[in-house]
Design a protein around this motif. Structure first.
Motif, PDB file in Angstrom:
ATOM      1  N   ASP A 535       0.914  -1.136   0.490  1.00 54.44           N
ATOM      2  CA  ASP A 535      -0.193   0.641   0.161  1.00 54.44           C
ATOM      3  C   ASP A 535       1.083   1.283  -0.279  1.00 54.44           C
ATOM      4  N   PHE A 536       2.253   1.064   0.997  1.00 53.61           N
ATOM      5  CA  PHE A 536       2.884   2.203   0.598  1.00 53.61           C
ATOM      6  C   PHE A 536       3.679   2.818  -0.983  1.00 53.61           C
ATOM      7  N   LEU A 537       3.560   1.199  -1.370  1.00 56.84           N
ATOM      8  CA  LEU A 537       4.674   1.451  -1.949  1.00 56.84           C
ATOM      9  C   LEU A 537       3.780   1.741  -3.851  1.00 56.84           C
ATOM     10  N   LYS A 538       2.625   1.816  -3.968  1.00 57.66           N
ATOM     11  CA  LYS A 538       1.570   2.725  -4.430  1.00 57.66           C
ATOM     12  C   LYS A 538       1.392   3.840  -4.812  1.00 57.66           C
ATOM     13  N   LEU A 539       2.001   4.538  -3.887  1.00 56.51           N
ATOM     14  CA  LEU A 539       1.537   6.094  -3.698  1.00 56.51           C
ATOM     15  C   LEU A 539       2.628   6.383  -4.143  1.00 56.51           C
ATOM     16  N   LYS A 540       2.469   7.652  -4.923  1.00 58.05           N
ATOM     17  CA  LYS A 540       3.712   8.374  -6.026  1.00 58.05           C
ATOM     18  C   LYS A 540       4.556   8.876  -4.834  1.00 58.05           C
ATOM     19  N   LEU A 541       5.765   8.512  -4.509  1.00 57.13           N
ATOM     20  CA  LEU A 541       6.868   8.370  -3.470  1.00 57.13           C
ATOM     21  C   LEU A 541       8.421   8.935  -4.121  1.00 57.13           C
ATOM     22  N   LYS A 542       9.078   9.613  -2.857  1.00 56.47           N
ATOM     23  CA  LYS A 542      10.743  10.061  -3.478  1.00 56.47           C
ATOM     24  C   LYS A 542      10.501  10.687  -2.787  1.00 56.47           C
ATOM     25  N   GLY A 543      12.177   9.306  -2.256  1.00 53.82           N
ATOM     26  CA  GLY A 543      11.811   9.780  -1.012  1.00 53.82           C
ATOM     27  C   GLY A 543      14.316  10.402  -1.824  1.00 53.82           C
ATOM     28  N   PRO A 544      14.859  10.874  -1.805  1.00 59.81           N
ATOM     29  CA  PRO A 544      15.744  11.401  -3.061  1.00 59.81           C
ATOM     30  C   PRO A 544      17.094  10.999  -1.556  1.00 59.81           C
ATOM     31  N   ARG A 545      17.001  11.418  -0.397  1.00 57.01           N
ATOM     32  CA  ARG A 545      18.072  11.242   0.829  1.00 57.01           C
ATOM     33  C   ARG A 545      17.998   9.920   1.997  1.00 57.01           C
ATOM     34  N   THR A 546      16.571   9.560   1.332  1.00 57.51           N
ATOM     35  CA  THR A 546      17.106   8.189   2.334  1.00 57.51           C
ATOM     36  C   THR A 546      18.013   7.405   1.537  1.00 57.51           C
ATOM     37  N   ARG A 547      18.302   6.230   3.030  1.00 58.03           N
ATOM     38  CA  ARG A 547      19.583   4.875   2.297  1.00 58.03           C
ATOM     39  C   ARG A 547      19.009   3.940   2.865  1.00 58.03           C
ATOM     40  N   SER A 548      17.636   3.738   3.821  1.00 64.33           N
ATOM     41  CA  SER A 548      17.479   2.503   4.667  1.00 64.33           C
ATOM     42  C   SER A 548      16.128   2.167   4.428  1.00 64.33           C
ATOM     43  N   PHE A 549      15.857   1.370   3.713  1.00 61.25           N
ATOM     44  CA  PHE A 549      14.434   1.090   3.432  1.00 61.25           C
ATOM     45  C   PHE A 549      14.245  -0.412   4.315  1.00 61.25           C
ATOM     46  N   LEU A 550      13.321  -0.331   5.176  1.00 59.91           N
ATOM     47  CA  LEU A 550      13.180  -1.506   5.893  1.00 59.91           C
ATOM     48  C   LEU A 550      11.686  -1.447   6.284  1.00 59.91           C
ATOM     49  N   CYS A 551      11.701  -2.772   6.356  1.00 60.20           N
ATOM     50  CA  CYS A 551      10.650  -3.100   5.727  1.00 60.20           C
ATOM     51  C   CYS A 551       9.570  -4.389   7.131  1.00 60.20           C
ATOM     52  N   PHE A 552       8.580  -4.135   7.894  1.00 62.96           N
ATOM     53  CA  PHE A 552       8.791  -5.373   9.209  1.00 62.96           C
ATOM     54  C   PHE A 552       6.727  -5.023   8.842  1.00 62.96           C
ATOM     55  N   SER A 553       6.049  -5.658   7.414  1.00 62.19           N
ATOM     56  CA  SER A 553       4.822  -5.478   7.594  1.00 62.19           C
ATOM     57  C   SER A 553       4.013  -7.206   8.592  1.00 62.19           C
ATOM     58  N   LYS A 554       3.428  -6.958   9.159  1.00 66.09           N
ATOM     59  CA  LYS A 554       2.859  -8.007   9.810  1.00 66.09           C
ATOM     60  C   LYS A 554       2.444  -9.127   9.063  1.00 66.09           C
ATOM     61  N   HIS A 555       2.478  -9.321   7.095  1.00 66.31           N
ATOM     62  CA  HIS A 555       1.763  -9.956   6.566  1.00 66.31           C
ATOM     63  C   HIS A 555       3.135 -10.732   5.819  1.00 66.31           C
ATOM     64  N   GLU A 556       3.127 -11.496   5.129  1.00 65.50           N
ATOM     65  CA  GLU A 556       4.591 -11.779   4.025  1.00 65.50           C
ATOM     66  C   GLU A 556       3.455 -11.228   2.809  1.00 65.50           C
ATOM     67  N   SER A 557       4.244 -10.262   1.819  1.00 62.92           N
ATOM     68  CA  SER A 557       3.220  -9.581   0.560  1.00 62.92           C
ATOM     69  C   SER A 557       4.439 -10.883  -1.069  1.00 62.92           C
ATOM     70  N   ASN A 558       3.537 -10.279  -1.269  1.00 60.19           N
ATOM     71  CA  ASN A 558       4.476 -10.388  -3.268  1.00 60.19           C
ATOM     72  C   ASN A 558       4.261  -9.183  -3.788  1.00 60.19           C
ATOM     73  N   VAL A 559       5.568  -9.059  -4.295  1.00 64.53           N
ATOM     74  CA  VAL A 559       5.453  -7.810  -4.803  1.00 64.53           C
ATOM     75  C   VAL A 559       5.525  -8.026  -6.320  1.00 64.53           C
ATOM     76  N   ASN A 560       4.717  -6.348  -6.632  1.00 66.92           N
ATOM     77  CA  ASN A 560       4.418  -6.487  -8.227  1.00 66.92           C
ATOM     78  C   ASN A 560       5.747  -5.899  -9.129  1.00 66.92           C
ATOM     79  N   ALA A 561       5.934  -5.707 -10.788  1.00 63.47           N
ATOM     80  CA  ALA A 561       6.777  -5.265 -11.239  1.00 63.47           C
ATOM     81  C   ALA A 561       6.801  -3.435 -10.992  1.00 63.47           C
ATOM     82  N   SER A 562       5.361  -2.918 -10.315  1.00 59.91           N
ATOM     83  CA  SER A 562       5.093  -1.880 -10.709  1.00 59.91           C
ATOM     84  C   SER A 562       5.643  -1.549  -9.262  1.00 59.91           C
ATOM     85  N   SER A 563       5.390  -2.101  -8.232  1.00 59.39           N
ATOM     86  CA  SER A 563       6.369  -1.567  -6.370  1.00 59.39           C
ATOM     87  C   SER A 563       7.557  -1.757  -6.962  1.00 59.39           C
TER      88      SER A 563
END
Length: 870
Positions: A535-563
């Motif tokens: 859901d987070f990745l579906k939004l139009k994001l821009k983190g030009p200074r982001t160095r760390s992306f950590l995900c601790f979702s409660k459920h396992e999910s499958n990423v698609n090409a768009s995400s």
């Protein structure tokens, strides 16, 4: 922390100098000058932070934030240059003028100079360090009341108090004995000590009882004057510290006394107290409280420090009831669920319960509005706990005192616990590798320690300070998993927000609030997702200074090409991608564009069976973790050529190509798990001289005559799993194993028990795990010359019938685990002398009876207790 930003930038400069062989001469000079300026800046930041008055000041925080932002900007600049140099250096002659690094570095150097020269910033060289603070007020014999009402009543801890009173009342030792109570901030150390101090039995046994508050800021003179108030009425303030200490020692040697020394922070503080004690001829007891396990161990005489536990759920509820209603009222039945929820949220921490209980007490009347008011308090429990209005019962302030005492180099490591979800059991291996990739870990001057060893020491230090809780340890005592109390985590979140250290994206209650979080990520260096990642990745994001992306979702999910495209496009500068709960269908080539990656952890889908050769272009990569269900996993790049790669971890058998020529990779430490076919000729393993942990799976029969492991002098941990239809009729000779091997796991090898003589001859083996019919047959006999250093033995799924151990064998064995050994008749009685713990499951009755006989044998011979886990 600006200090960490300095460290990271210094490392980036060194990396650039090594990697960029075509640096313009002016840029090279600028790098050298800038390194010197940064080292001065770093030293000044550390000195400034050592003063609590400075580090908490708003002015210092403003300047620290400005410095950190400038450092981040410079780090981005250097990384951009390194990326362009790497992209162009081998294709065309890359000219420095295309990216005027020298000029930009010079600009930044002038900015650093301005920070150093400014009269209002970092000019704190005269501030005392945390280890030399002194308090200006006089200590008295009265305790500071952390939890005021507990002078008369203590709820919970009855069993803890009884144990401590029994230890204090024990007169078997004719010398002074020190007993320490340790625990995290707010756990009730002072409360328990106060209860013991006022106990009638203690009053009867110790006619002289003295209470001293030491704290961080103390004067040795005040300690001695407090002791002497119990013996002399004259004015002694003109005497020297040494004279006062000797006078205290003399008086204490004439009486049986109890001295409570509350809130000791340093070894130096304890030394000041100890100078007043007749250690060798007194008949007194010292009860000390401290947040530091290291200080408690330094002060101990015989007994180890007493770790004060958290309150049990029933105790928490009873304490909450007492705070709100005292002894005159039961808890309202319509609010039981509220009380239980609050008790759970406070995690058994007494001070937290007292704080929330005080809020509920204020809102208990009138009864008709109580339920609504209490529901609101329950919903906002953490907010109430961390507010700063109440100076006396301030949870945030209590933890902040410990935070301020942490060495500056440890603060980022501590705050990083806030990126993990509530009550998460954190893998220590993963945590320390993340710290390294984040740039928090620095080489220790004068010590030959790897970054991993330094990171482990940092974790141990936070544990010793009772800020981190150990959940599981390995059989060799190493930390496997850990966690922090929820109040500690809440503090980390608040402090991280102040420092702009990381941003949490939590499960949104309203889409509007979620969008607000998303819009604010532009400046975030680290993002931790606790909501649905897709859901987070579906939004139009821009983190030009982001160095760390950590995900601790409660459920396992499958990423698609768009995400996937969203990750790459939005976070081009990523160094850390921790998405082990997101399943990738395959390793998309888009991910190669994240060429700054240092750490990547993800889950592999059904078609994700390999990493492409282009992974070699991610030149900073340190750690690769792939969660896959496939039997084999192919890395098409030459792992040896990834010079910074330190750890590769997956359950599948890794297959990759290896060039015959080329320099060895001296950084590679972990390969788990390697396909047996890669090991056969020994060519690859000869290029990994510093390998410490190795897993091998597949056709182990092909390795029987191989010498591939023989020269792995650094290897201490090894696991071998047979995944092949070809039977294993023989095994490696003990001389073919790594010479310093300490931990060995064998699984599904189906070897005859006679081949155990091979493992028995390994000179340094301490831990042996035999799983899934590693050995087969009716009888195993252990001789006197085998397993000289073995401490832990694990046997899982075996058809063993008779186990014979020669007297005097396995003299170091302290822990034995037996599971699914349904034919085993008995556990050898000769193990009784050294064995401390015996864990058994799915064994026959005769084996259980033999364990009981072993326990009785130990007792009758005074060999101690055998802990049985059935």
């Amino acid at each position: 922390m600006a200090d960490a930003a300095v460290s990271f930038l210094l490392q980036s400069l060194k990396d650039l100098a090594v990697q960029s062989y075509k640096l313009h001469r002016d840029a090279d000079k600028q790098i050298q000058w800038l390194e010197k300026d940064l080292e001065i800046l770093q030293a000044k930041l550390v000195d400034a932070a050592a003063s609590s008055s400075v580090s908490r000041g708003n002015e210092f925080k403003v300047w620290e934030n400005r410095i950190r932002e400038a450092l981040y900007e410079a780090d981005d600049l250097i990384e951009d240059f390194a990326t362009q140099e790497l992209a162009h250096g081998r294709l065309i002659r890359f000219q420095a003028k295309k990216f005027d690094l020298a000029a930009r570095l010079n600009e930044f150097r002038h900015e650093i100079k301005s920070f150093l020269k400014h009269p209002d910033v970092l000019n704190f060289s005269g501030a005392p360090s945390s280890s030399t603070w002194t308090r200006s007020d006089d200590s008295t014999t009265e305790t500071r009341q952390v939890i005021p009402y507990t002078d008369k009543t203590v709820v919970g801890f009855e069993d803890e108090i009884e144990k401590l009173i029994a230890n204090l009342s024990n007169d078997d030792i004719p010398r002074i004995e020190v007993i320490s109570i340790i625990g995290m901030p707010g756990v009730g150390k002072t409360t328990v000590a106060r209860k013991i101090f006022l106990d009638p039995r203690i009053e009867h046994d110790f006619l002289t009882r003295i209470w001293i508050v030491v704290s961080q800021e103390y004067k040795a003179k005040n300690i001695y004057l407090t002791i002497l108030k119990s013996f002399a009425n004259q004015d002694l303030s003109n005497m020297t510290d040494e004279e006062l200490a000797n006078k205290s020692k003399h008086y204490l040697s004439t009486v049986k006394f109890l001295l409570v020394v509350d809130d000791v922070w340093t070894n130096g503080a304890w030394d000041a107290v100890k100078a007043a004690l007749p250690m060798n001829k007194g008949s007194g007891k010292v009860l000390m409280t401290s947040r530091s396990e290291a200080v408690a161990n330094y002060a101990k005489t015989h007994k180890p420090p007493h770790h004060l536990r958290f309150l049990k759920p029933q105790e928490s509820m009873e304490l909450l009831r007492y705070v709100v209603y005292g002894n005159r009222h039961d808890w309202p039945e319509d609010s039981i669920a509220i009380g239980l929820s609050i008790s759970e949220k406070t995690g058994g921490l007494p001070l937290a319960i007292v704080v929330i209980g005080g809020v509920l007490k204020e809102k208990r009347d009138p009864p008709e509005s109580r339920l609504h008011e209490w529901l609101e308090v329950e919903r906002r429990t953490k907010e109430y706990l961390m507010r700063e209005e109440d100076k006396e019962k301030n949870m945030k302030k209590m933890i902040e005192v410990s935070y301020d005492a942490i060495p500056y180099s440890l603060r980022d490591c501590f705050l990083y616990f806030g990126v993990f979800p509530n009550n998460m059991e954190i893998c220590a291996w993963k945590l320390t590798r993340l710290w390294i990739a984040e740039g928090f870990i620095k080489d220790k001057d004068g010590l030959e320690l790897s970054l991993e060893e330094v990171a482990v020491e940092n974790l141990k230090e936070l544990i010793r300070r009772n800020l981190v809780i150990v959940v599981k340890r390995s059989r060799r005592g190493e930390v496997k998993t850990c966690r922090v109390h929820d109040m500690i985590r809440e503090f980390c979140k608040i402090k991280a927000k102040e420092e702009e250290f990381f941003q949490l994206i939590s499960e949104p209650s309203k889409q509007q609030a979620f969008n607000h979080h998303v819009q604010s990520i532009n400046e975030s260096r680290r993002i931790s997702i606790h909501s649905d990642a897709l859901d987070f990745l579906k939004l139009k994001l821009k983190g030009p200074r982001t160095r760390s992306f950590l995900c601790f979702s409660k459920h396992e999910s499958n990423v698609n090409a768009s995400s996937l495209k969203s990750i790459v496009k939005a976070f081009e500068r990523l160094r850390i991608l921790e998405v082990s709960l997101i399943k990738f269908p395959k390793y998309d080539r888009k991910l190669i564009k994240l060429n700054h990656l240092r750490y990547i952890s993800l889950a592999a889908g059904d078609n994700f069976k390999s990493l492409p050769a282009s992974i070699a272009s991610v030149w900073s990569l340190q750690t690769i973790v792939i969660d896959t269900s496939h039997h084999t996993f192919k890395i098409k790049a030459d792992v040896v050529e990834l010079r910074r790669l330190r750890h590769v971890k997956t359950k599948a058998g890794i297959v990759f190509s290896c060039r015959k020529k080329g320099e060895p990779n001296k950084n590679l430490q972990t390969l788990y798990t390697l396909s047996a076919e890669i090991c056969k000729d020994g060519e690859f393993l000869s290029k990994t001289p510093n390998l410490q942990t190795l897993g091998v799976c597949g056709d182990l029969a092909s390795l029987v005559d191989s010498t591939c492991f023989k020269n792995l002098n650094c290897l201490t941990k090894m696991k071998m799993i047979k995944v092949s239809e070809r039977p294993l009729h023989e095994f490696l000779a003990h001389t073919m194993f790594p010479p310093h091997l300490k931990i060995l796991t064998l699984s599904a090898t189906h070897l005859e028990w006679s081949y155990m003589r091979t493992t028995g001859c390994l000179p340094n083996l301490e831990v042996l795990k035999l799983k899934d019919n590693a050995f087969k047959g009716d009888e195993w006999e252990v001789s006197l010359v085998e397993f000289r250093k073995l401490q832990y033995l694990h046997i899982d799924r075996s058809n063993l019938l008779m186990w014979i151990v020669e007297d005097g064998s396995l003299q170091k064995l302290t822990y034995l685990y037996l599971n699914n050994c349904e034919r085993l008749h008995a556990v050898p009685i000769s193990l009784a002398k050294t064995l401390e713990t015996l864990e058994m499951a799915l064994v026959q009755r005769s084996a259980l009876q033999s364990a009981e006989r072993m326990r009785e044998e130990k007792r009758s011979r005074n060999w101690g207790e055998l802990k049985l886990k059935i």
